[in-house]
Every structure is written in C-alpha cells, then in structure tokens.
Design an enzyme around this catalytic site. Structure first.
Site, mmCIF file in Angstrom:
data_model
loop_
_atom_site.group_PDB
_atom_site.id
_atom_site.type_symbol
_atom_site.label_atom_id
_atom_site.label_comp_id
_atom_site.label_asym_id
_atom_site.label_seq_id
_atom_site.Cartn_x
_atom_site.Cartn_y
_atom_site.Cartn_z
ATOM 1 N N CYS A 226 49.294 -29.257 -20.910
ATOM 2 C CA CYS A 226 50.350 -28.350 -20.457
ATOM 3 C C CYS A 226 51.271 -27.938 -21.592
ATOM 4 O O CYS A 226 51.534 -26.759 -21.811
ATOM 5 C CB CYS A 226 51.147 -29.004 -19.333
ATOM 6 S SG CYS A 226 52.587 -28.051 -18.821
ATOM 7 N N CYS B 298 50.365 -24.612 -19.974
ATOM 8 C CA CYS B 298 51.471 -23.935 -19.299
ATOM 9 C C CYS B 298 52.516 -23.360 -20.235
ATOM 10 O O CYS B 298 52.936 -22.206 -20.090
ATOM 11 C CB CYS B 298 52.159 -24.903 -18.337
ATOM 12 S SG CYS B 298 51.056 -25.892 -17.322
ATOM 13 N N LYS C 110 51.201 -20.569 -22.700
ATOM 14 C CA LYS C 110 50.726 -19.476 -21.829
ATOM 15 C C LYS C 110 51.892 -18.685 -21.262
ATOM 16 O O LYS C 110 51.906 -17.455 -21.292
ATOM 17 C CB LYS C 110 49.870 -20.091 -20.724
ATOM 18 C CG LYS C 110 49.359 -19.150 -19.629
ATOM 19 C CD LYS C 110 50.293 -19.023 -18.455
ATOM 20 C CE LYS C 110 50.607 -20.322 -17.770
ATOM 21 N NZ LYS C 110 49.506 -20.891 -17.015
ATOM 22 N N SER D 240 38.514 -17.596 -13.937
ATOM 23 C CA SER D 240 39.465 -18.636 -13.539
ATOM 24 C C SER D 240 40.881 -18.129 -13.775
ATOM 25 O O SER D 240 41.098 -17.050 -14.340
ATOM 26 C CB SER D 240 39.224 -19.892 -14.378
ATOM 27 O OG SER D 240 39.489 -19.608 -15.754
ATOM 28 N N TYR D 241 41.862 -18.930 -13.346
ATOM 29 C CA TYR D 241 43.247 -18.517 -13.604
ATOM 30 C C TYR D 241 43.520 -18.475 -15.104
ATOM 31 O O TYR D 241 44.276 -17.621 -15.586
ATOM 32 C CB TYR D 241 44.238 -19.436 -12.876
ATOM 33 C CG TYR D 241 44.354 -20.841 -13.409
ATOM 34 C CD1 TYR D 241 45.292 -21.148 -14.388
ATOM 35 C CD2 TYR D 241 43.533 -21.856 -12.933
ATOM 36 C CE1 TYR D 241 45.401 -22.427 -14.880
ATOM 37 C CE2 TYR D 241 43.638 -23.139 -13.426
ATOM 38 C CZ TYR D 241 44.572 -23.425 -14.403
ATOM 39 O OH TYR D 241 44.665 -24.702 -14.899
ATOM 40 N N ALA E 106 41.350 -17.591 -17.402
ATOM 41 C CA ALA E 106 40.738 -16.350 -17.882
ATOM 42 C C ALA E 106 41.633 -15.152 -17.601
ATOM 43 O O ALA E 106 41.891 -14.321 -18.489
ATOM 44 C CB ALA E 106 39.370 -16.160 -17.219
ATOM 45 N N GLU F 249 44.877 -15.085 -16.812
ATOM 46 C CA GLU F 249 46.178 -15.173 -17.483
ATOM 47 C C GLU F 249 46.059 -14.789 -18.956
ATOM 48 O O GLU F 249 46.859 -13.982 -19.461
ATOM 49 C CB GLU F 249 46.734 -16.591 -17.352
ATOM 50 C CG GLU F 249 47.202 -16.946 -15.952
ATOM 51 C CD GLU F 249 47.655 -18.385 -15.823
ATOM 52 O OE1 GLU F 249 48.446 -18.669 -14.904
ATOM 53 O OE2 GLU F 249 47.234 -19.227 -16.631
ATOM 54 N N ASP G 167 44.772 -34.500 -13.337
ATOM 55 C CA ASP G 167 43.642 -33.585 -13.155
ATOM 56 C C ASP G 167 42.310 -34.280 -12.928
ATOM 57 O O ASP G 167 41.351 -33.644 -12.469
ATOM 58 C CB ASP G 167 43.507 -32.666 -14.379
ATOM 59 C CG ASP G 167 44.673 -31.710 -14.515
ATOM 60 O OD1 ASP G 167 45.571 -31.742 -13.658
ATOM 61 O OD2 ASP G 167 44.689 -30.919 -15.483
ATOM 62 N N HIS H 43 69.836 -9.465 -1.034
ATOM 63 C CA HIS H 43 69.563 -8.059 -1.335
ATOM 64 C C HIS H 43 70.185 -7.674 -2.676
ATOM 65 O O HIS H 43 71.290 -8.103 -2.986
ATOM 66 C CB HIS H 43 70.144 -7.185 -0.212
ATOM 67 C CG HIS H 43 69.833 -5.735 -0.358
ATOM 68 N ND1 HIS H 43 68.571 -5.220 -0.129
ATOM 69 C CD2 HIS H 43 70.616 -4.699 -0.737
ATOM 70 C CE1 HIS H 43 68.604 -3.920 -0.332
ATOM 71 N NE2 HIS H 43 69.831 -3.577 -0.711
ATOM 72 N N GLU I 232 63.245 -10.911 -0.305
ATOM 73 C CA GLU I 232 63.728 -10.553 1.034
ATOM 74 C C GLU I 232 62.725 -9.698 1.809
ATOM 75 O O GLU I 232 63.005 -9.300 2.937
ATOM 76 C CB GLU I 232 65.046 -9.798 0.938
ATOM 77 C CG GLU I 232 64.887 -8.390 0.368
ATOM 78 C CD GLU I 232 66.140 -7.528 0.496
ATOM 79 O OE1 GLU I 232 66.931 -7.778 1.432
ATOM 80 O OE2 GLU I 232 66.301 -6.613 -0.318
#
Length: 587
Positions: A134, A139, A142, A275-276, A278, A280, A410, A548, A553
């Site tokens: 990570c 993470c 990235k 994959s995520y 790839a 990202e 993991d 708002h 919302e």
C-alpha cells in the site's frame, strides 16, 4: 497413546473430592506459615492477590490470567509439560499495513515482539522499504498520481472559470512527479521504522521461513541466517503481481511494482488486464496525456458491480483510453532498447484464431496478484493452504489450522484485499490475544473506492451478488444519473456520474448495496458505509437532509422510472431531469 491431559474442570472436580481430607491441614498451614508463603510468592512473582497459580514450575498468574491461558491454549501446553521458553511472545512475518498494526498493538500490551519484512526484488530489480504494498507500490503512490491527472483536468476547467493560462506552456514532467511521490514514500518508510523502535518492536529486514512449528530461519540480503522462536506467529505477507507466463513478460514488461518508481516517462503504454489496478493505472497515465490502450480478456473489474464497472470503462473510453477487448497477449518482443524503448506485442483473440500485433514503449501487466505464501515453509509448520491460489483458510478469529499461527490481510481465503481491513484485523487480533478482548474484525459492508478517472465507490453487495443471494423479485434498485455542479461551468461529462442503491424488500428495504460513480468517491462512500453498518433503510435515506450543493445529496428513484426519462432527457434538459427526479422521489 498417553492419557488425555486433565482440563481445568477435571482439576476442580478432583480438588472438591479431596476437600474434606485436606481442609484441616490447609487451615493449619495458613495459621502457622501463611504470611511467610505470601511474602515469598510476592517476591517471586510480584503478584499481591490470590490465587497465585504455578504449573510445572511456570508462573501463570491469578484467576483471570489462568482462564485466559486456558482460552489461548497455553494452559494445555503447560499441563502437558510443554513449557518451553521462546525468544518472543509474537513474531509477525510481513511489514505491511496489517503486520505493522498488529505488532505495535501487541507491543503496547507488553509483549516481546519481532517483525520480519523482506521485499524480493522484481524482475526489473526494484525493491522498497518498510510499509508493504500500500505505502510503497499501491494505494499511496496510486492516489498521488491519480491526483496528478485530476489536476490536469482542473487546469482545463480553470480556463472556463476565468483563469488565463498559456495554452502551449502547460505540460507535465514525469521526473518531477516521480521524485515528489517517492520522497513522500521515503518519509513514510522512516516513520514506520521509528514507530517500531519507539514501541520496542524488534524489526529485522530478513526473509522468514518456518523450519519448525515454533521456529523460523531469517535470511538477510547478504545471505546471513539467524534463527528465532516464538509462542505465537502472525502471517501478514501480502501479495505480489502475477505475470503471464509468456515469452518476454518478465524480460520486457513491468508491473505496478515498477511503475511508480519508473525513472522515465512510460510513453505509449499497453495495459494488460481489467483489474482495478489496470484501470487505475491506465486512467492516470491517460490523464497525463499519454497514449494508453487497455487489453481486456473478458470483463472489467471482476467481482464489482458490472453496471458500475462498464460505466467507469465507458467514461475512460470517451476520454481517450483505447480498449482492445477479447484479446490476450501471447508474446512480447523488444524492438529497440531505451528509456523507454520499443516493444512488439502479439495477441490472440479469445473468440477465434485471429492474431494482432502492436508496438508500444511500455507494457504494464495488471492481471491480478498472488499470495506470498509458497516459500515461507508453511508445510514445515503444518499450516494448510489452498493449493489453487496460495490463500490461507482461517476461522473467524484469523486463526489457521495450527492454533498458535494466525494470518491477516490479503493472504486470507475469501476476505477483502484492502489495507484498512488488514489494519483493523491486526489491531483487533492483538487485543484478543493479549488484552482479553473479544471484538472480531467485521468483513461485511466494507466500503472501498476504485480510483478510475471517474471514481467508483462501493459498499455492500453488487447487483449481481444481491440477485444471487436474495432473488431479483426480492430486490428494489434505486438509481440516478447526475451532473456535479463543478462540471457545469466547463460543460463536461453531463449525466455521466451515476449512483444506485440495492434494497432488500424482505428486510424493510434495508440497503444492502451502495454504488457511486463520480468525484470524491472515497469521501462520499465512507459516510454511506457507516450508515450501512448501522442498518440503513431506504426510508431513513429519504428522510436524511442532503448537504447542498454536493454529489452526495443525489436523490435516488426506482429503476423502472429511471430508465424512462434518462433516455428522453438530453444534456440541455438537465433542469427538467432534476424536476423529474424530485417528483419521483417524493410521496
């Protein structure tokens, strides 16, 4: 076979049976020598209270500690004469997010702890410091490079908001970004080492391998071996990117383990995988202005909600990312060395015999990850592993089939592969082992975000999984397209953002799936994740006042009504759509 060791209940029963015979003698001992015995015990153990339990010459403690020793299996070992003294109370194998969290928590609870962490270099020779995937190659870099790409879009938007920027001089410098990102990571590496030192955790940069159930061999980068024993072990070794097993993959391709410290701009890039990782990586590279192609074998973001995955992919395609679908690579060849060089990729169709070729500067493989469990001697320790994927089955307390060996992160079979989950599991495990706590890690309704150019946040079940578990007739799906206010002035991506919830009609319209595609997905999804942990229903969602003007919302309406006016409302009729949404979302 020897007799079964007595349990606490057995010992208590025998004591009661002998109570009459021993009572008179015991009273006399108390009268004559009780104070002397108590002073001697206090000097030996530092314990002022009674009972003061010893088993096979080993001091266990008072009532609470004795019961805990029974729960942990330590009492049984002592009763059987297994009172070996170990070097450490706990050895953690793996210095990623989960391993660090667990080791620090155990040390805070007064235990003697060792952490071993060793990064096997990639085929390109890259390695990194303490902190795991990570922090070093996941993470953190990235998200920072994703932010770099978002700033590029913001620069274009800024002109519409009145910022007068030169058209030709705005360009991106890969080296500057890479250096800044890696400097930040270096500061985190140092911070982790300092934190372990401050908490008296012994950190060793060595590769750990079991040679016995309670003993490991640690080998450093110079090949020096040391040996260490512990009462308990925690496996937190994580995963590494999977290669393709085709000619040229390890010789010429890179993975996410290499990308974030790549010394040169990757240039024209082929991303292999859907994959995520790839999407990202392909997304932020395209956001930096690079020519990017994503080669997809079957579907995008397997395991995620497919409607959301396809919408995220479509947005990428509309913003310059090319998708080469239903193809797999069969060979990678080097045409020209350089920084970057030129590579030729040969790919074959998954639906026939057709082959194609393409030239790229960089080929990034992102087809999944493998658990790092195959070479740490788990067979010597007797730990069972799924032979198909290297994952480790555990019970609901992260305990393997070997009672004194646990696993987190993991490498767990059927659990989330997310840093915050590993951290939570590690802390709670240490508290259960050493503080008498009982709280277990909750793997249900875990919020997460995929940092594609248009971010995708999710919590709970995908629509496909919800249908599988509850049946389509028992679900109600509410959703909406929307246009963030910040997109309106630059007039971009009208009605491309999307959100939906999946409700269980059999359980008071309980929200069992939340999905959001839009800006700041992590921040938006986190709030909904808390609500879902508390049992959020559609009625409660409707009765909550929105902030708002924010994306969070957005009002969600039934699936069948949504389909009607989404098709009929083109971008110029956005106000009409808002009116229709308001009408449909009121009773």
């Amino acid at each position: 076979m020897g007799a079964k060791p007595p349990t606490i209940q057995d010992l208590y029963t025998r004591r009661c049976q002998r109570k009459t015979v021993l009572s008179a003698t015991a009273r006399q001992v108390v009268r004559k020598d009780g104070s002397n015995y108590q002073e001697l015990l206090l000097e030996m153990t530092g314990q002022k209270t009674v009972p003061n339990v010893f088993i096979n010459k080993t001091h266990v403690g008072g009532c609470d500690k004795t019961m805990k020793a029974h729960k942990d299996g330590v009492l049984q070992q002592l009763l059987c004469g297994e009172n070996e003294v170990y070097d450490y109370d706990l050895i953690v194998i793996g210095g990623g997010s989960g391993g660090l969290a667990c080791s620090k928590e155990a040390a805070l609870l007064g235990k003697k702890v060792m952490v071993l962490d060793y990064v096997v270099p990639t085929p390109k020779g890259n390695t990194w410091g303490l902190g795991g995937t990570c922090v070093n190659v996941g993470c953190i870099p990235k998200k920072l490079m994703h932010q770099t790409a978002l700033l590029g879009t913001s620069i274009q938007d800024a002109r519409k908001f009145g910022w007068e920027l030169p058209e030709e001089t705005v360009k991106h410098n890969w080296e500057t970004m890479k250096t800044a990102v890696n400097n930040h990571i270096g500061s985190l590496n140092w911070g982790y080492r300092k934190a372990l030192r401050d908490k008296n955790v012994n950190y060793i940069n060595s590769y750990a391998e079991f040679i016995e159930s309670h003993k490991i061999k640690a080998t450093n980068k110079r090949g020096k071996e040391t040996f260490h024993t512990a009462a308990k072990f925690i496996l937190a070794t994580g995963e590494r990117p999977r290669y393709l097993s085709i000619p040229g993959d390890k010789e010429y391709c890179i993975t996410s383990d290499d990308l974030f410290s790549l010394p040169h701009c990757p240039g024209k890039t082929l991303v292999i995988g859907a994959s995520y990782v790839a999407l990202e990586c392909g997304g932020f590279l395209a956001g930096l202005g690079l020519d990017v192609t994503v080669m997809v074998r079957s579907i995008l973001l397997r395991g995620f909600d497919q409607e959301m995955a396809n919408r995220a992919g479509k947005h990428m395609e509309e913003h310059g990312v090319k998708f080469l679908r239903k193809y797999v690579p069969v060979k990678v060849e080097e045409l020209e060395a350089g920084t970057p060089g030129r590579l030729k990729v040969t790919a074959k169709s998954t639906e026939g015999d057709e082959t194609i070729e393409g030239e790229y500067n960089t080929v990034l493989i992102a087809v999944g990850r493998d658990a790092c469990t195959g070479k740490i001697g788990l067979d010597q320790a007797g730990v069972k592993v799924n032979p198909k994927n290297g994952k480790i089955p555990v019970n609901d307390e992260e305990q393997t089939n070997v009672p004194h060996i646990y696993a987190i992160g993991d490498i767990l079979e059927g659990k989330w592969e997310l840093t915050p989950v590993a951290i939570q599991a590690g802390k709670l495990l240490a508290r259960r082992l050493y503080a008498g706590a009982s709280l277990k890690c909750d793997y249900v309704n875990v919020p997460t975000t995929v940092f594609t150019p248009l971010e995708y946040g999710a919590c709970g079940l995908s629509e496909e999984k919800a249908m599988e578990l509850y049946g389509q007739d028992n679900l109600e799906v509410y959703h909406s397209l929307f246009w963030p206010l910040e997109f309106t002035v630059p007039n971009r991506d009208n009605n491309k953002c999307y959100s939906k919830i999946i409700c269980n009609k059999l359980d008071n319209d309980r929200v069992i799936g939340f999905h959001y595609l839009g800006p700041n997905a992590g921040e938006v999804t986190q709030g909904y994740g808390v609500a879902m942990k508390c049992g959020l229903t559609k009625e409660q969602l409707d009765n909550t006042v929105g902030i708002h003007p924010t994306c969070a919302e957005v009002r969600l309406i039934p699936d069948q009504l949504q389909a009607t006016f989404h098709l009929s409302c083109s971008p110029p009729h956005y106000k009409l759509q808002l009116a229709l949404q308001a009408l449909c979302s009121t009773d």
